[in-house]
Design a protein around this motif. Structure first.
Motif, PDB file in Angstrom:
ATOM      1  N   LEU B  16       0.842  -1.202   0.000  1.00 23.91           N
ATOM      2  CA  LEU B  16       0.000   0.000   0.000  1.00 23.91           C
ATOM      3  C   LEU B  16       0.878   1.253   0.000  1.00 23.91           C
ATOM      4  O   LEU B  16       0.580   2.232  -0.700  1.00 23.91           O
ATOM      5  CB  LEU B  16      -0.918  -0.022   1.232  1.00 23.91           C
ATOM      6  CG  LEU B  16      -1.870   1.157   1.425  1.00 23.91           C
ATOM      7  CD1 LEU B  16      -2.703   1.396   0.182  1.00 23.91           C
ATOM      8  CD2 LEU B  16      -2.782   0.913   2.621  1.00 23.91           C
ATOM      9  N   PHE B  17       1.980   1.180   0.731  1.00 26.45           N
ATOM     10  CA  PHE B  17       2.895   2.330   0.754  1.00 26.45           C
ATOM     11  C   PHE B  17       3.478   2.562  -0.641  1.00 26.45           C
ATOM     12  O   PHE B  17       3.557   3.691  -1.110  1.00 26.45           O
ATOM     13  CB  PHE B  17       4.013   2.115   1.785  1.00 26.45           C
ATOM     14  CG  PHE B  17       5.034   3.212   1.778  1.00 26.45           C
ATOM     15  CD1 PHE B  17       4.653   4.525   1.995  1.00 26.45           C
ATOM     16  CD2 PHE B  17       6.374   2.939   1.537  1.00 26.45           C
ATOM     17  CE1 PHE B  17       5.586   5.555   1.972  1.00 26.45           C
ATOM     18  CE2 PHE B  17       7.313   3.959   1.516  1.00 26.45           C
ATOM     19  CZ  PHE B  17       6.915   5.267   1.727  1.00 26.45           C
ATOM     20  N   LYS B  19       2.124   1.827  -3.468  1.00 22.84           N
ATOM     21  CA  LYS B  19       1.031   2.384  -4.282  1.00 22.84           C
ATOM     22  C   LYS B  19       0.866   3.887  -3.980  1.00 22.84           C
ATOM     23  O   LYS B  19       0.691   4.697  -4.889  1.00 22.84           O
ATOM     24  CB  LYS B  19      -0.245   1.618  -3.932  1.00 22.84           C
ATOM     25  CG  LYS B  19      -1.400   1.848  -4.839  1.00 22.84           C
ATOM     26  CD  LYS B  19      -2.488   0.828  -4.507  1.00 22.84           C
ATOM     27  CE  LYS B  19      -3.837   1.344  -4.870  1.00 22.84           C
ATOM     28  NZ  LYS B  19      -4.920   0.473  -4.421  1.00 22.84           N
ATOM     29  N   SER B  20       0.940   4.207  -2.700  1.00 26.75           N
ATOM     30  CA  SER B  20       0.796   5.601  -2.284  1.00 26.75           C
ATOM     31  C   SER B  20       1.928   6.474  -2.824  1.00 26.75           C
ATOM     32  O   SER B  20       1.675   7.526  -3.397  1.00 26.75           O
ATOM     33  CB  SER B  20       0.817   5.699  -0.752  1.00 26.75           C
ATOM     34  OG  SER B  20      -0.465   5.742  -0.250  1.00 26.75           O
ATOM     35  N   GLY B  23       1.587   6.908  -6.490  1.00 23.81           N
ATOM     36  CA  GLY B  23       0.520   7.866  -6.786  1.00 23.81           C
ATOM     37  C   GLY B  23       1.004   9.290  -6.568  1.00 23.81           C
ATOM     38  O   GLY B  23       0.791  10.176  -7.405  1.00 23.81           O
ATOM     39  N   PHE B  24       1.694   9.491  -5.453  1.00 18.88           N
ATOM     40  CA  PHE B  24       2.211  10.824  -5.140  1.00 18.88           C
ATOM     41  C   PHE B  24       3.224  11.261  -6.196  1.00 18.88           C
ATOM     42  O   PHE B  24       3.166  12.376  -6.721  1.00 18.88           O
ATOM     43  CB  PHE B  24       2.869  10.815  -3.748  1.00 18.88           C
ATOM     44  CG  PHE B  24       3.619  12.070  -3.442  1.00 18.88           C
ATOM     45  CD1 PHE B  24       2.968  13.175  -2.917  1.00 18.88           C
ATOM     46  CD2 PHE B  24       4.979  12.168  -3.704  1.00 18.88           C
ATOM     47  CE1 PHE B  24       3.658  14.351  -2.662  1.00 18.88           C
ATOM     48  CE2 PHE B  24       5.680  13.334  -3.457  1.00 18.88           C
ATOM     49  CZ  PHE B  24       5.015  14.438  -2.937  1.00 18.88           C
ATOM     50  N   LYS B  27       1.926  12.136  -9.649  1.00 17.18           N
ATOM     51  CA  LYS B  27       1.186  13.389  -9.671  1.00 17.18           C
ATOM     52  C   LYS B  27       2.107  14.599  -9.482  1.00 17.18           C
ATOM     53  O   LYS B  27       1.990  15.586 -10.199  1.00 17.18           O
ATOM     54  CB  LYS B  27       0.191  13.345  -8.516  1.00 17.18           C
ATOM     55  CG  LYS B  27      -0.996  14.215  -8.706  1.00 17.18           C
ATOM     56  CD  LYS B  27      -2.032  13.674  -7.790  1.00 17.18           C
ATOM     57  CE  LYS B  27      -3.178  14.424  -7.417  1.00 17.18           C
ATOM     58  NZ  LYS B  27      -3.908  13.778  -6.347  1.00 17.18           N
ATOM     59  N   GLY B  52       5.756  17.370   2.923  1.00 18.87           N
ATOM     60  CA  GLY B  52       4.388  17.213   3.410  1.00 18.87           C
ATOM     61  C   GLY B  52       3.930  15.763   3.361  1.00 18.87           C
ATOM     62  O   GLY B  52       3.154  15.310   4.193  1.00 18.87           O
ATOM     63  N   PHE B  53       4.434  15.041   2.380  1.00 19.49           N
ATOM     64  CA  PHE B  53       4.061  13.632   2.226  1.00 19.49           C
ATOM     65  C   PHE B  53       4.951  12.719   3.078  1.00 19.49           C
ATOM     66  O   PHE B  53       4.803  11.502   3.068  1.00 19.49           O
ATOM     67  CB  PHE B  53       4.151  13.246   0.741  1.00 19.49           C
ATOM     68  CG  PHE B  53       3.539  11.923   0.422  1.00 19.49           C
ATOM     69  CD1 PHE B  53       2.173  11.740   0.539  1.00 19.49           C
ATOM     70  CD2 PHE B  53       4.318  10.846   0.027  1.00 19.49           C
ATOM     71  CE1 PHE B  53       1.599  10.505   0.264  1.00 19.49           C
ATOM     72  CE2 PHE B  53       3.756   9.614  -0.253  1.00 19.49           C
ATOM     73  CZ  PHE B  53       2.382   9.441  -0.138  1.00 19.49           C
ATOM     74  N   GLY B  54       5.879  13.317   3.807  1.00 18.60           N
ATOM     75  CA  GLY B  54       6.720  12.521   4.717  1.00 18.60           C
ATOM     76  C   GLY B  54       7.902  11.849   4.045  1.00 18.60           C
ATOM     77  O   GLY B  54       8.455  10.883   4.568  1.00 18.60           O
TER      78      GLY B  54
END
Lengths: 235, 404
Positions: B16-17, B19-20, B23-24, B27, B52-54
């Motif tokens: 999931l990370f 994928k995240s 995605g980030f 974009k 901001g997204f860490g």
């Protein structure tokens, strides 16, 4: 404010290939994702909770993976189910699950991006006997009720409903957040309830799913003038 | 069922990370990759979004604003960042902070950690590594920049060269985990590690080099003349710097290798799509065995490099989390992935660029910047290829066979 969000996990359509002989979509090995507009619904629910407090329960047609993503985005709790049925069967099944729950607001995507039936939200509201606002591109809570800006083809209208109500949202309502590592790891302790596989009666039987046949006509035109005439005649 | 405990799959959270982050990056980063390479800098808003997204200083704990990522998670992020910007520039920015920020938190003083780390994780300051000097980077024992104790302060003198992020450190503030000589002992003895602030520091002068690739992050030299730093900027114990340096290099090298395979993966994926579509002599390129076999080799090599990377990352996590594996075992595993990944990535990007033909040679295709960027890790950023061989040799044969 207790909010229920209905979410569907679908195949990532961008990854689906079509078998050239049978024209059937090949889903083997294709990743799954949350249906886009459902993510908008979830994002809106989380924003409302962040502003007004309360709880967000996600009811997901899909697997535990989907639930983990939903919880990482910020839902407080998730219920997952699988179902084989049509829109009416699914909405009736959802209503059965939801009717004994405590809620003020139900949010759905305007449609799932695999089937685009646009039916689950309105049918679910009907089954629960609550008001429905469809195609909302903006919503606002007010004393005991909700106001939605409904996106119509040639403009929009403001509609108001008393709570509890169901709202289906469009993609313009917000930009869904992407969960960070901290959020993903933090969500691992949140509760996921599995309800199993439902197979209620269905009025629709899917015989087969096939891709549209794409064939070039193979017409060769002499010049621009002829092209223009063909275009006009085919209009 | 002896093999039942061996599991090569990522956990659901890790998937999931990935994928995240993908995605980030798709974009926020991928659409800016051309601009980063052309303008020679990572735009401020991209860095702010990453923070901001860490993603900045992501191995640093949450206490200091980080994500507390382990090295498997940090490698996933490195891979994904390099997929989105195959020039490696953004990956370099990311990985020096993740690798050396981790070391800083582990061995830095509480006061230094509180002063420095929050600025790294919120994207306001840059944190890099300053080891190489003009005389070379591989021969760490020859480091001549000194650190001395003087009246309750520490004084640094010398010069560092070919250092990543010099302009960024000057522009945004921040500084370097710096390897210095504290005792004129032979070999690796007598080295220490300290934090050297760069922006507005009296006695610091910098210059920037024009580079062949990864132009979105600067590379330059830092001249250090009687620079006073507070005592709490010493990282770890006096004269034990080689141990901390090796640890930091192991962390950063694993992330380097992860970034290399990320860039190669992206290139190979685009190459596979291209050879299926592009026709020559009435046949898709993919049907020519000359191409198909090359693709199969590339894929197999990439998979082997990937396994080495994630095994090294997993071993680091096991060491830090569960006290498993000796430093020697870690050194060897990390050196293997850092030896294999850059060359593999370079070869794959070159193959794909060649399949693309004349278009591959254009800047527009975006492949050449990957080739230029990855080459910096063949030359030796974060450790030259032959140093990796020496480390592997030493771990297999023992110290008696160490050439130098």
């Amino acid at each position: 404010m207790d909010i229920i969000v209905c979410i569907k996990q679908i195949y990532d359509l961008a990854q689906i290939k079509v078998d050239s002989a049978s024209r059937r979509p090949v889903t083997e090995g294709v990743a799954k994702k949350l249906s886009d507009f459902d993510k908008n619904a979830l994002e809106e629910a989380i924003r409302i909770r962040e502003k007004h407090g309360g709880k967000v329960l996600a009811i997901i047609r899909g697997t535990k993976d989907a639930a983990k993503e939903v919880l990482a985005m910020g839902a407080d709790e998730a219920v997952i189910y699988e179902i084989e049925s049509d829109s009416l069967g699914t909405a009736t099944f959802l209503a059965g699950m939801i009717q004994n729950m405590k809620y003020d607001l139900i949010l759905c995507g305007e449609a799932s991006i695999d089937e685009y039936s646009f039916q689950i939200g309105p049918r679910l509201a009907q089954a629960l006997g609550i008001a429905v606002l469809t195609y909302a591109r903006r919503i606002e809570l007010k004393e005991g009720g909700i106001v939605g800006e409904r996106d119509l083809e040639n403009g929009y209208e403001l509609a108001e409903a008393k709570l509890p109500a169901l709202v289906t949202v469009t993609k313009d309502i917000n930009e869904p957040r992407i969960p960070t590592l901290v959020q993903i790891l933090g969500a691992s302790k949140k509760k996921i309830t599995e309800t199993g596989h439902a197979k209620p009666e269905s009025g629709v039987e899917t015989l087969s799913i096939q891709a549209v046949e794409m064939k070039r006509k193979g017409i060769i035109l002499k010049d621009i003038g002829e092209l223009a005439r063909v275009i006009i005649s085919e209009k | 069922m002896i093999g039942v405990n061996m599991d090569f799959s990522f956990s659901e959270e890790q998937e999931l990370f990935r994928k995240s982050v993908r995605g980030f990056c798709e974009k926020k980063l991928a659409p800016r990759a051309g601009e980063i390479d052309e303008k020679g800098e990572i735009p401020n808003d991209v860095l702010a979004d990453m923070a901001g997204f860490g993603l900045l200083g992501m191995t640093i704990s949450e206490k200091y604003g980080g994500s507390g990522a382990d090295f498997t998670e940090a490698s996933i992020a490195a891979e994904e960042i390099a997929r989105a910007d195959i020039s490696m520039a953004t990956a370099v920015y990311y990985l020096v902070e993740a690798g050396w920020g981790f070391l800083m938190e582990r061995y830095g003083t509480a006061k230094a950690r509180e002063e420095i780390l929050p600025g790294v994780t919120n994207g306001k300051n840059f944190l890099g590594i300053a080891s190489t000097e003009a005389t070379g980077g591989s021969d760490i024992a020859s480091i001549s920049t000194t650190l001395e104790k003087k009246e309750g302060k520490l004084v640094v003198n010398g010069a560092k060269s070919f250092i990543s992020g010099v302009r960024e450190a000057e522009k945004y503030g921040g500084g370097y985990v710096t390897i210095v000589k504290t005792e004129q002992e032979p070999g690796h003895k007598g080295l220490s590690v300290c934090y050297l602030p760069v922006k507005d520091t009296p006695g610091i002068n910098t210059s920037i080099f024009k580079q062949m690739g990864r132009e979105g992050i600067s590379t330059g030299a830092i001249n250090i003349t009687n620079v006073e730093i507070p005592e709490h900027y010493l990282i770890g114990e006096w004269n034990r710097g080689i141990h901390y340096a090796m640890e930091g290099f192991n962390c950063a090298r694993t992330l380097v290798a992860a970034a290399c395979i990320g860039a190669a993966e992206k290139a190979l994926e685009s190459g596979i799509e291209y050879i299926k579509e592009r026709q020559a002599f009435g046949t898709p390129l993919a049907k020519f065995e000359g191409i198909q076999f090359q693709m199969a080799d590339d894929y197999a090599r990439l998979e082997s490099a990937r396994l080495l990377v994630y095994r090294a990352a997993w071993m680091l996590d096991q060491m830090y989390g569960k006290n498993r594996f000796s430093h020697g075992e870690i050194n060897k595993a990390v050196a293997c992935c850092k030896l294999v990944a850059p060359t593999t990535a370079f070869d794959i990007i070159r193959d794909v660029l060649t399949w693309y033909g004349a278009y591959g040679y254009t800047r527009e295709a975006g492949l050449e910047r990957g080739l230029r960027g990855v080459y910096s890790y063949i030359i030796g950023a974060e450790g030259a290829m032959n140093i990796m061989r020496i480390i592997i040799g030493k771990e297999i044969l023992g110290k008696d066979f160490t050439p130098y």
